[in-house]
Structures are given as structure tokens and as C-alpha cells.
Design an enzyme around this catalytic site. Structure first.
Site: not given
Ligand code: MEV
Length: 325
Positions: A109-111, A113, A115, A156
Site C-alpha cells: 500500500g505504499l503508492g 499505482s 508510481a 502520492d
């Protein structure tokens, strides 16, 4: 010609949820990088391969016309295709494309999409032999993310494009770098996964039932974020720890923490962390603790004993960039 671009994931530090309503947040780019490789090919087809598709021995293919007129794409392809469409709407190009994306299969869940979206836009820009300012990359990628998710503040996407640690406000009207290197954080993954869109909707409903109270909470979160920016700049970890704990209290009030996250957060504080909170939408995914290097080990152990998985990654890393092929 083939071009590869990569972009980092993110760790939301403070301002979660309030940022959707125009309040500021703090975010740092993390060393989980995602790549997009693009090349031209004859015809008008867009051919796409993502890590998940490769695992299932599948590929995705669509004509450029269909891409412009459709938006119900499978999740694995949706962000990349939305990035191509968003790019094409500003800079129409001839011919077809082959696109391949790469990156860690587990994203915590650390971004991932945002990125992969930013990397796709940057690779397309370089493939067509021009360069645009980061603000333009951000706008093209943010349009794509909004098209897929419907809601989101764009913090994000800004983190994926600019990298480093940022103060972010008002849908990208303010994006300011904070001069700090790798932060002394320990990140714990709760193992649960919930849709950000659902959590944002849950908070929006809470807000419509209790407008004044929730506005008051967002206001307070905004104040904490502004103070925290200066604590980071002056590396005043004690104060930053207090502000993280206060922010977590507000997120608890909004109802987005979980038993798992709360256990890990309390365990980290009991092990001597300056402060700890969840990161992002809540409902699962990650928490982090601010811990002096000397006690980092004990804090990690505390989080693990409370059921978390430690994610060892650097923060404040560089934003989107073209990679050598
Ligand atoms: C999700 O990572 C963070 C939220 O604030 C949503 C957003 O800012 O887009 C909940």
C-alpha cells in the site's frame, strides 16, 4: 527506440484524509521503485504487460481508438492505460506502443499505482523526444489517477514525480520540498488491505453526518502538519513524535485505524519510539514509528511481536527519472 522510466512509492507522514479536503500533508518518497518501459511499434495497437499479467502468462492489447473511448479496464492495466490516454490527450502521437511495467509484486500500500502512472508518463515524454517540467508530469499523471480512482488528493503522484520529502497542499497548488535526508522511521505492514476509495468514502459520510466536528478535526490535522514541517526541517524528533501521536489520535477519531494497526502503534511507542501512526487511508496497510537509530531494533521487535511485518526501505529518495537501457 526504447525508454525506461522509474518512480518511487510513498509513505504518507501526516495529513492523511484531511488532504483530500484541501488541508496540507507531508509525504516522503520511498525506495520501492516501479518501472515503465515504452517503445513504438507499427499499427495502432497498445500492447501492455504488467508483472501480474506475466505471472498469469497473459498480455493486454487494445487499439488506440478503443483506449480513447473506453475506461472499464482491468485493475492491473487501468493506471498505465489511463496514463497513456492522459498523455495522448495533451500530446497526440502516431502509431502504436509496447509497454512493459516492472516492480515489486508486494507493494504494502505504499503508492505503486501513482508510481507506475508517473513512470509511464515520463517514459512516454522521453520516447517522443521532449521534456516537460515536473509540474506538467504531475498534472498528466494526476488526471490519470483521478480517472481511475475517482477521488484522491494527488499527494502520492507528487511524491512519485518530485521525490524527496514534500509539503503538499490544495490538489498540488503547493508542492514544496523539505530539506531532509533519510528519516529515522521504522515501517510496519499490518497485512490487511482495504480500498483507499472506500475509506475516503467512509470519512466523507462521517463528515456529512457530523460536518462541524469533522471539519474541526481536519483543521486540527492541518495545524499539526504545519508544525511538523518545521520539526522535520530542524530535525526535532521529540516534537515530531508528539505531533505524529496527536495526528494518530485524530485518525482514530475518524474511525480509520484498525486493531492490528493500533496494536503495532502502541507497541512501537512502548518500545521507546518518539511517536507512531498509521500511514495513508487506514483500514490496514502500513504504520510507521519515529525511532532513534539506537532503539530502532527494539521498536522493530515490538512491531513484529504485535503482528506487523517490518518493511525495510529508505525514505526521501529521488523522484521519477529516465533509466539507462
Ligand atoms: C491515502 O493514501 C491517503 C488519503 O488521504 C487519500 C488521498 O490523499 O488521496 C486517505
Amino acid at each position: 527506440m526504447r525508454v525506461t522510466a522509474s518512480a518511487p512509492g510513498k509513505l504518507m507522514l501526516m495529513g492523511d484524509h484531511a488532504v483530500v479536503y484541501g488541508y496540507p500533508c507531508l509525504v516522503t518518497a520511498v525506495d520501492l521503485r516501479y518501472q515503465a518501459t515504452v517503445e513504438k511499434h507499427l499499427g495502432t495497437q497498445i500492447l501492455l504487460e504488467t508483472p501480474m499479467m506475466r505471472k498469469n502468462e497473459r498480455k493486454f492489447e487494445i487499439s488506440k481508438d478503443a483506449l480513447l473511448n473506453r475506461s472499464d479496464f482491468p485493475r492491473a492495466a487501468a493506471f498505465v492505460l489511463a496514463a497513456v490516454r492522459s498523455f495522448y490527450q495533451r500530446y497526440p502521437f502516431e502509431g502504436g506502443l509496447k509497454i512493459r511495467t516492472d516492480g515489486p509484486i508486494i507493494s504494502y500500500g505504499l503508492g505503486s499505482s501513482s508510481a507506475v502512472t508517473a513512470a509511464t508518463v515520463a517514459a512516454l515524454t522521453a520516447l517522443h523526444h521532449f521534456s516537460v517540467p515536473n509540474q506538467t508530469l504531475f498534472e498528466i499523471a494526476f488526471d490519470a489517477v483521478l480517472e481511475v480512482q475517482g477521488k484522491g488528493s494527488g499527494f502520492d503522484v507528487a511524491s512519485a514525480v518530485y521525490g524527496g520529502t514534500l509539503f503538499y497542499e490544495q490538489g498540488g497548488e503547493v508542492i514544496e520540498p523539505i530539506a531532509v535526508g533519510d528519516l529515522p522511521v521504522v515501517i510496519g505492514f499490518s497485512g490487511e488491505k482495504v480500498s483507499t476509495t472506500d475509506l475516503v468514502e467512509q470519512v466523507s459520510q462521517l463528515k456529512s453526518r457530523n460536518p462541524e466536528t469533522v471539519d474541526g478535526i481536519f483543521n486540527m490535522i492541518g495545524k499539526l502538519v504545519r508544525k511538523a514541517r518545521y520539526s522535520i526541517e530542524s530535525q526535532d524528533w521529540q516534537t515530531l513524535g508528539d505531533l505524529l501521536n496527536l495526528n494518530q489520535g485524530m485518525l482514530d477519531a475518524l474511525g480509520v485505524s484498525t486493531l492490528q494497526l493500533s496494536k503495532q502503534i502502541i507497541a512501537a511507542r512502548e518500545a521507546g519510539a518518539y511517536g507512531a501512526k498509521l500511514s495513508g487511508a487506514g483500514g490496514g496497510d502500513c504504520m510507521f514509528a519515529l525511532a532513534e537509530p539506537g532503539i530502532e531494533h527494539g521498536v522493530s521487535e515490538g512491531i513484529e511481536n504485535a503482528g506487523g511485518e517490518i518493511v525495510r526501505i529508505r525514505t526521501g529518495v529521488s523522484g521519477v527519472r529516465i533509466e539507462p537501457n
